[in-house]
Enzyme design. Sequence first.
Site, PDB file in Angstrom:
ATOM      1  N   HIS A   1       0.799  -1.225   0.068  1.00 19.41           N
ATOM      2  CA  HIS A   1       0.124   0.015   0.089  1.00 19.41           C
ATOM      3  C   HIS A   1       1.013   1.326   0.005  1.00 19.41           C
ATOM      4  O   HIS A   1       1.948   1.123   0.388  1.00 19.41           O
ATOM      5  CB  HIS A   1      -0.777  -0.002   1.368  1.00 19.41           C
ATOM      6  CG  HIS A   1      -1.865   1.095   1.607  1.00 19.41           C
ATOM      7  ND1 HIS A   1      -1.508   2.544   1.812  1.00 19.41           N
ATOM      8  CD2 HIS A   1      -3.358   0.979   1.332  1.00 19.41           C
ATOM      9  CE1 HIS A   1      -2.620   3.193   1.589  1.00 19.41           C
ATOM     10  NE2 HIS A   1      -3.816   2.362   1.456  1.00 19.41           N
TER      11      HIS A   1
ATOM     12  N   GLN B   1      -4.483  -4.282   7.286  1.00 21.36           N
ATOM     13  CA  GLN B   1      -5.652  -5.467   6.810  1.00 21.36           C
ATOM     14  C   GLN B   1      -5.425  -6.793   7.714  1.00 21.36           C
ATOM     15  O   GLN B   1      -6.221  -7.405   7.453  1.00 21.36           O
ATOM     16  CB  GLN B   1      -5.152  -5.737   5.394  1.00 21.36           C
ATOM     17  CG  GLN B   1      -5.559  -4.558   4.547  1.00 21.36           C
ATOM     18  CD  GLN B   1      -6.863  -4.037   4.607  1.00 21.36           C
ATOM     19  OE1 GLN B   1      -7.886  -4.755   4.872  1.00 21.36           O
ATOM     20  NE2 GLN B   1      -7.222  -2.638   3.728  1.00 21.36           N
TER      21      GLN B   1
ATOM     22  N   LYS C   1     -10.116   0.159  10.908  1.00 22.77           N
ATOM     23  CA  LYS C   1     -10.405  -1.042  10.182  1.00 22.77           C
ATOM     24  C   LYS C   1     -10.669  -2.174  10.919  1.00 22.77           C
ATOM     25  O   LYS C   1     -10.982  -3.345  10.464  1.00 22.77           O
ATOM     26  CB  LYS C   1      -9.143  -1.332   9.265  1.00 22.77           C
ATOM     27  CG  LYS C   1      -8.896  -0.361   8.260  1.00 22.77           C
ATOM     28  CD  LYS C   1      -7.925  -1.044   7.164  1.00 22.77           C
ATOM     29  CE  LYS C   1      -7.088   0.257   6.430  1.00 22.77           C
ATOM     30  NZ  LYS C   1      -8.083   0.933   5.134  1.00 22.77           N
TER      31      LYS C   1
ATOM     32  N   CYS D   1      -4.579   1.864  -4.017  1.00 22.60           N
ATOM     33  CA  CYS D   1      -3.644   2.503  -3.242  1.00 22.60           C
ATOM     34  C   CYS D   1      -2.112   1.626  -3.514  1.00 22.60           C
ATOM     35  O   CYS D   1      -1.080   1.809  -2.982  1.00 22.60           O
ATOM     36  CB  CYS D   1      -3.615   2.724  -1.995  1.00 22.60           C
ATOM     37  SG  CYS D   1      -5.086   3.918  -1.582  1.00 22.60           S
TER      38      CYS D   1
END
Lengths: 408, 142
Positions: free
Chosen positions: A119, A200, A223, A361
């Site tokens: 990213h 993530q 997240k 991204c």
Amino acid sequence: MFDVNKVRNDFPMIRNNKDLIYFDSGATSFKPDRVIKAIMDYYTLYNSNIHRGDYDISISVSKTYDDTRKTIARFINADDPRCIVFSSGSTASLNLVAYNFGRNFLKECDVILTSQVEHASNILPWFKAREEAKANIEYIPLNPDATFDLKKYEECFKDKNIKVVVLPYVSNVMGYIYPIKEITRIAHEHGALVSIDGAQGVPHVKIDVKDLDVDFLSFSSHKMLGPAGAGVLYGKYELLEKMEPMMYGGDSNARFYNDGTIILKNVPEKFESGTPCIEGVLGMNEAAKYLMELGMENVEEYGRYLTRYFIDRLKNLDNVEIYNPESEAGIVAFNLKGIFAQDAASYFNKCGVALRSGNHCAKLLQNVINVTETLRATFNVYNTTEEIDRFVDIIKDTTIEKCVDSIL
Amino acid sequence: MMDREYKRIILLDHYNNPNNKKLIEDKRYKSVHNASESCIDDLTVYMLAEDGIIKDLVFSGIGCTISTASTDIMCDLLKGKSFEEARTILNNYENMVSEKPFDEDVLEEANAFDTLYQQANRIKCGTIGIHAIEELIDEYTE
């Protein structure tokens, strides 16, 4: 395993949007009631600054704020809560690490070893670090589907002065869980440190930093069911001690003098200048507790189950191309044949399905998988196989004409 | 007003078989690269103009149906026009996609985008090539 219907009932975004199918939790997740309540309670019951007041409400909020370090330490199985630095999110955490490598830890011609799945937040700070230290960046050769090959990785260390390995725990486009424990072991054998982007990974996979032995792990609250504006840098204490803050100001210093001498507080406070996002940290505290109550093993298993379920259903469709059929962590990258990703995403929006299109991204990834843009469906604990079924029915009947019609 | 089916035919025709999509290496052309920050659209528009007249106008790159078709239609429309005529057309197009009064007679096939203003997240797709063309005219007339 948790009861998904009960879980859904904990999320006001689900209760208030009965027809919405939200498959963009990889961008940001929904928040359960208790996270929102923690934020509301702060502003309605004990609004005050931390570490500054000699009165009850400030002492009380300071305690909850500081206790959050213990919650987060427990969440990722760190021994020492002092290793939990609060930041504004993954980006700030990753920047703090790269900044210190650029200024203090790297020398000319040292090598930063990373990959092309990164990213932007886990590669651009390293471009700057390279510039600052006159170091080099090398990319680990990945397999054509962007999966990780430990052998090729280990070969990178041959005759190279690799000082740091920079990788994601889970690729934000591909959803693979990278073998971080082995990656770290190999890096350490060669004298390199390891900085992991957990944005993530941490929300979806049970993390044990002691077992992984990573040197740094960065992640965001928003997240992982918490509010935006807060995040974490986990670092090994002795490394954090050697690091300097990127910002100076109130709360992070112990003393300063006319001649410019600054005596900083200890780790982790020395990194936390200025009034932080208090509500964000308090909300993140509840988010981590909520996830621990669900059980991160269960969260991980459920994410894997939904991912597998969606991929298996997509595989039966002729009009779909899947880029990460081996994905595990709630992320599926795909395209409808002959339809530009954004055209499809706009049409899905009309059908009540929210998901993302684009390069997410990770702009170097196209060099590996040869696709410039994809649709990306990402799942979280409140998503269901029924939602996936409804979405697959929509995909089945999607044509370019329907996509164009959606803007006419 | 065009009917919906006709608009769809125009859009898909310009998307699937654009008349003006080609790479230009001719040094006489001026070019402007315009890439969307939030999506993948990434277009370069090339213009050749002489004596205030647009002699040639083409584009290359990656785009969705809306960015590709809108750029292709505008290239068709503006070729052979003076900068002044081109500016009138471009202004009317900009007015159309921002829900302001516009003269549909000058926009011809670009009228296919007369409801684009309703799709807030796609207006940028419908203007990415158009902004590049406007910049090119500015460069020529500076």
